[in-house]
Design a protein around this motif. Structure first.
Motif, PDB file in Angstrom:
ATOM      1  N   PHE A 114       0.805  -1.208   0.000  1.00 11.76           N
ATOM      2  CA  PHE A 114       0.000   0.000   0.000  1.00 11.76           C
ATOM      3  C   PHE A 114       0.846   1.270   0.000  1.00 11.76           C
ATOM      4  O   PHE A 114       0.389   2.331   0.424  1.00 11.76           O
ATOM      5  N   SER A 115       2.073   1.146  -0.477  1.00  9.56           N
ATOM      6  CA  SER A 115       2.883   2.347  -0.662  1.00  9.56           C
ATOM      7  C   SER A 115       2.245   3.219  -1.735  1.00  9.56           C
ATOM      8  O   SER A 115       1.484   2.750  -2.589  1.00  9.56           O
ATOM      9  N   HIS A 116       2.565   4.508  -1.692  1.00  7.90           N
ATOM     10  CA  HIS A 116       2.008   5.457  -2.661  1.00  7.90           C
ATOM     11  C   HIS A 116       2.299   4.998  -4.094  1.00  7.90           C
ATOM     12  O   HIS A 116       1.410   4.992  -4.956  1.00  7.90           O
ATOM     13  N   HIS A 117       3.528   4.569  -4.338  1.00  6.12           N
ATOM     14  CA  HIS A 117       3.932   4.139  -5.679  1.00  6.12           C
ATOM     15  C   HIS A 117       3.144   2.909  -6.121  1.00  6.12           C
ATOM     16  O   HIS A 117       2.680   2.828  -7.272  1.00  6.12           O
ATOM     17  N   ALA A 118       2.970   1.951  -5.195  1.00  9.09           N
ATOM     18  CA  ALA A 118       2.280   0.717  -5.547  1.00  9.09           C
ATOM     19  C   ALA A 118       0.814   0.969  -5.887  1.00  9.09           C
ATOM     20  O   ALA A 118       0.274   0.406  -6.848  1.00  9.09           O
ATOM     21  N   ILE A 119       0.159   1.833  -5.107  1.00  8.82           N
ATOM     22  CA  ILE A 119      -1.256   2.109  -5.349  1.00  8.82           C
ATOM     23  C   ILE A 119      -1.446   2.854  -6.663  1.00  8.82           C
ATOM     24  O   ILE A 119      -2.357   2.549  -7.446  1.00  8.82           O
ATOM     25  N   LEU A 120      -0.594   3.824  -6.949  1.00  6.16           N
ATOM     26  CA  LEU A 120      -0.698   4.533  -8.227  1.00  6.16           C
ATOM     27  C   LEU A 120      -0.513   3.580  -9.399  1.00  6.16           C
ATOM     28  O   LEU A 120      -1.102   3.773 -10.475  1.00  6.16           O
ATOM     29  N   GLY A 121       0.280   2.534  -9.187  1.00  5.70           N
ATOM     30  CA  GLY A 121       0.466   1.535 -10.232  1.00  5.70           C
ATOM     31  C   GLY A 121      -0.780   0.716 -10.510  1.00  5.70           C
ATOM     32  O   GLY A 121      -0.870   0.047 -11.543  1.00  5.70           O
ATOM     33  N   MET A 122      -1.760   0.767  -9.595  1.00  2.00           N
ATOM     34  CA  MET A 122      -3.013   0.037  -9.773  1.00  2.00           C
ATOM     35  C   MET A 122      -4.080   0.882 -10.462  1.00  2.00           C
ATOM     36  O   MET A 122      -5.184   0.398 -10.719  1.00  2.00           O
ATOM     37  N   GLN A 123      -3.781   2.140 -10.768  1.00  2.00           N
ATOM     38  CA  GLN A 123      -4.825   3.052 -11.225  1.00  2.00           C
ATOM     39  C   GLN A 123      -5.481   2.587 -12.519  1.00  2.00           C
ATOM     40  O   GLN A 123      -6.706   2.693 -12.667  1.00  2.00           O
ATOM     41  N   ASP A 124      -4.713   2.068 -13.450  1.00  2.00           N
ATOM     42  CA  ASP A 124      -5.310   1.598 -14.708  1.00  2.00           C
ATOM     43  C   ASP A 124      -6.277   0.443 -14.447  1.00  2.00           C
ATOM     44  O   ASP A 124      -7.344   0.369 -15.070  1.00  2.00           O
ATOM     45  N   ARG A 125      -5.906  -0.460 -13.526  1.00  3.14           N
ATOM     46  CA  ARG A 125      -6.793  -1.590 -13.205  1.00  3.14           C
ATOM     47  C   ARG A 125      -8.067  -1.071 -12.542  1.00  3.14           C
ATOM     48  O   ARG A 125      -9.181  -1.540 -12.839  1.00  3.14           O
ATOM     49  N   ILE A 126      -7.931  -0.107 -11.642  1.00  9.87           N
ATOM     50  CA  ILE A 126      -9.090   0.480 -10.967  1.00  9.87           C
ATOM     51  C   ILE A 126     -10.009   1.143 -11.990  1.00  9.87           C
ATOM     52  O   ILE A 126     -11.231   0.986 -11.958  1.00  9.87           O
ATOM     53  N   ARG A 127      -9.418   1.867 -12.935  1.00 14.59           N
ATOM     54  CA  ARG A 127     -10.204   2.551 -13.971  1.00 14.59           C
ATOM     55  C   ARG A 127     -10.957   1.531 -14.829  1.00 14.59           C
ATOM     56  O   ARG A 127     -12.127   1.740 -15.175  1.00 14.59           O
ATOM     57  N   SER A 128     -10.303   0.442 -15.163  1.00 13.24           N
ATOM     58  CA  SER A 128     -10.935  -0.587 -15.984  1.00 13.24           C
ATOM     59  C   SER A 128     -12.130  -1.209 -15.274  1.00 13.24           C
ATOM     60  O   SER A 128     -13.191  -1.420 -15.884  1.00 13.24           O
ATOM     61  N   VAL A 129     -11.972  -1.523 -13.987  1.00 12.91           N
ATOM     62  CA  VAL A 129     -13.076  -2.105 -13.219  1.00 12.91           C
ATOM     63  C   VAL A 129     -14.238  -1.123 -13.152  1.00 12.91           C
ATOM     64  O   VAL A 129     -15.405  -1.500 -13.356  1.00 12.91           O
ATOM     65  N   ALA A 130     -13.946   0.149 -12.880  1.00 17.35           N
ATOM     66  CA  ALA A 130     -15.007   1.158 -12.781  1.00 17.35           C
ATOM     67  C   ALA A 130     -15.769   1.286 -14.097  1.00 17.35           C
ATOM     68  O   ALA A 130     -17.008   1.341 -14.116  1.00 17.35           O
ATOM     69  N   ARG A 131     -15.053   1.339 -15.212  1.00 14.63           N
ATOM     70  CA  ARG A 131     -15.715   1.481 -16.510  1.00 14.63           C
ATOM     71  C   ARG A 131     -16.584   0.267 -16.827  1.00 14.63           C
ATOM     72  O   ARG A 131     -17.676   0.395 -17.398  1.00 14.63           O
ATOM     73  N   SER A 132     -16.099  -0.903 -16.457  1.00 16.84           N
ATOM     74  CA  SER A 132     -16.860  -2.123 -16.702  1.00 16.84           C
ATOM     75  C   SER A 132     -18.171  -2.124 -15.921  1.00 16.84           C
ATOM     76  O   SER A 132     -19.223  -2.514 -16.439  1.00 16.84           O
ATOM     77  N   ILE A 133     -18.121  -1.671 -14.669  1.00 18.70           N
ATOM     78  CA  ILE A 133     -19.325  -1.641 -13.835  1.00 18.70           C
ATOM     79  C   ILE A 133     -20.327  -0.630 -14.383  1.00 18.70           C
ATOM     80  O   ILE A 133     -21.528  -0.911 -14.462  1.00 18.70           O
ATOM     81  N   VAL A 134     -19.855   0.557 -14.777  1.00 26.92           N
ATOM     82  CA  VAL A 134     -20.763   1.567 -15.329  1.00 26.92           C
ATOM     83  C   VAL A 134     -21.393   1.070 -16.622  1.00 26.92           C
ATOM     84  O   VAL A 134     -22.595   1.262 -16.858  1.00 26.92           O
ATOM     85  N   ALA A 135     -20.622   0.405 -17.464  1.00 25.87           N
ATOM     86  CA  ALA A 135     -21.161  -0.125 -18.717  1.00 25.87           C
ATOM     87  C   ALA A 135     -22.251  -1.164 -18.472  1.00 25.87           C
ATOM     88  O   ALA A 135     -23.158  -1.336 -19.294  1.00 25.87           O
ATOM     89  N   ASP A 136     -22.173  -1.837 -17.316  1.00 32.35           N
ATOM     90  CA  ASP A 136     -23.114  -2.901 -16.990  1.00 32.35           C
ATOM     91  C   ASP A 136     -24.387  -2.394 -16.315  1.00 32.35           C
ATOM     92  O   ASP A 136     -25.314  -3.164 -16.083  1.00 32.35           O
ATOM     93  N   LEU A 137     -24.442  -1.108 -15.989  1.00 32.66           N
ATOM     94  CA  LEU A 137     -25.625  -0.572 -15.303  1.00 32.66           C
ATOM     95  C   LEU A 137     -26.831  -0.574 -16.245  1.00 32.66           C
ATOM     96  O   LEU A 137     -26.694  -0.353 -17.450  1.00 32.66           O
TER      97      LEU A 137
END
Length: 414
Positions: A114-137
């Motif tokens: 959960f270091s700052h660098h590690a979490i920022l490295g997850m941002q693309d994955r987080i964005r992908s999950v969010a977009r997938s959920i919105v598309a499924d609404l």
């Protein structure tokens, strides 16, 4: 007045007992009533042994005051008279309810992840999950936004981060929400059977997933946590399981409610919604303001190790001292125009109070903010015409607050 009088130290005010406040009266309108109380009282009680600090300056200093510590899990269980079982074991082990070396041992395995660098490295994955959920609404029909989006965002992201199957989110999320009911200023003993079942079933689920990685590791966070634990074994394996559950809890129910309230606050203010669509760089500020204005966590728990005087109030040693984030973040000593929702606000402290301060500051604060920011970005991009049919309310003034139903609809595209 003489020079001597000018230089004399003013005598400390005489300490008095904090006033006893009816929790039902406070619950009916917490923001208004905290403001009324805060003007005249630094500390209140909601029971003979439950003290609440209300003023921002006191809350900030008490989070770092060595006369207060985090309430230990065994004391939390004893104070709330929680029956022995899976929930009591979880609370006794939980890093949140520990101090010093014990706390560092429980929190340590997560620090690198959960270091700052590690979490920022997850941002693309987080964005992908969010977009997938919105598309499924659903489109063209009314639906429960808390269930269909806000509940899915944190649970599916947690599953992705830990390495659990996304399908598992539907299993563990309602059980995590049941456990969340037990993290409150007053333990809901009437809900204990449901809480206990949730704690027992989540433990079995997570323990099985983690145990399998001892013999068949994967390329995921759970495998790294288990491997690190296997090298040092500074805590029991069951304790490590409990820390993973605590992470799931901290990143689920609080984020679920916080995101729903953020969308509700913003969508009911058309100018703010339009401003965010035009300039997405304002999204982090909007999320920070919603976390301040209507927090999903009402207080941060501490425990006094010495008698203290806070303002005019005497607080004895050996009692729970709840630091009210709800009250502090509406205090004019911390924020200008605190009762206004201002997405362009520039007076947020560098470290948002909702996530705490010091050694117990939420380890997943950046992750939670990115989840909400990327989810809001996905909504603004793919469902900007979302309309609210029934706005939600946040219930409670302490612990993990509860959110009511939020019904929305997204018009069908032509």
């Amino acid at each position: 007045m003489s020079e001597l009088a000018d230089t004399m130290t003013q005598a400390a005010p005489i300490a008095i007992e904090a006033p006893l406040v009816d929790p039902d009266w406070l619950l009916a309108d917490p923001h208004t009533r905290f403001a009324e109380l805060r003007r005249d009282h630094a500390v209140i009680r909601i029971s003979d042994q439950s003290y609440w600090a209300l003023r921002a300056n006191d809350v900030l200093s008490l989070l770092k005051d060595d006369q207060t510590v985090q309430l230990e899990g065994r004391d939390y269980v004893g104070f709330h008279q929680i029956p022995d079982g899976a929930m009591a074991r979880f609370l006794r082990d939980m890093a949140l309810f520990s101090n010093g070396k014990n706390h560092r041992a429980k929190r340590g395995p997560f620090a690198r992840t959960f270091s700052h660098h590690a979490i920022l490295g997850m941002q693309d994955r987080i964005r992908s999950v969010a977009r997938s959920i919105v598309a499924d609404l659903p489109r063209g029909e009314s639906f429960d936004f808390v269930e269909r989006m806000c509940g899915r965002v944190p649970s599916e992201m947690i599953a992705a981060i830990l390495g659990l199957p996304v399908s598992g989110a539907a299993y563990f999320a309602p059980r995590i929400y049941a456990i969340a009911d037990g993290i409150a200023s007053i333990y809901p003993i009437d809900k204990h059977d449901r809480i206990e079942t949730g704690a027992s079933e989540v433990f079995a689920y997570v323990e099985e997933e983690m145990s399998s990685r001892l013999t068949a590791p994967k390329d995921d966070l759970l495998s790294r946590l288990v491997a690190d634990w296997n090298e040092t074994r500074t805590i029991e394996f069951s304790n490590l399981v409990h820390q993973v559950i605590a992470f799931m809890l901290g990143g689920s129910d609080t984020t679920r409610a916080a995101f729903a309230i953020a969308v509700s606050l913003l969508r009911q203010r058309p100018d703010d919604w339009a401003a965010l669509r035009a300039d997405p760089s304002m999204i982090p500020g909007a999320i920070a303001e919603s976390l301040r204005f209507e927090p999903s966590v009402g207080h941060l728990p501490r425990f006094t190790v010495a008698e203290m005087q806070i303002g005019e109030a005497r607080v004895p040693a050996g009692v729970p001292l709840q630091l009210s984030t709800m009250s502090a973040m509406r205090d004019p000593d911390l924020y200008d125009r605190p009762d206004e929702f201002l997405i362009r606000r520039t007076d947020h402290p560098r470290l948002h109070l909702i996530f705490g301060l010091g050694p117990h500051r939420c380890i997943g604060d950046l992750l939670a903010r990115l989840e909400m920011e990327e989810s809001l970005r996905a909504l603004l991009e793919a469902a900007p015409d979302l309309e609210i049919d029934v706005a939600p309310q946040m219930i409670g003034f302490g612990g993990i607050r509860k959110i009511t139903e939020m019904r929305v609809h997204i018009p069908s595209s032509m």
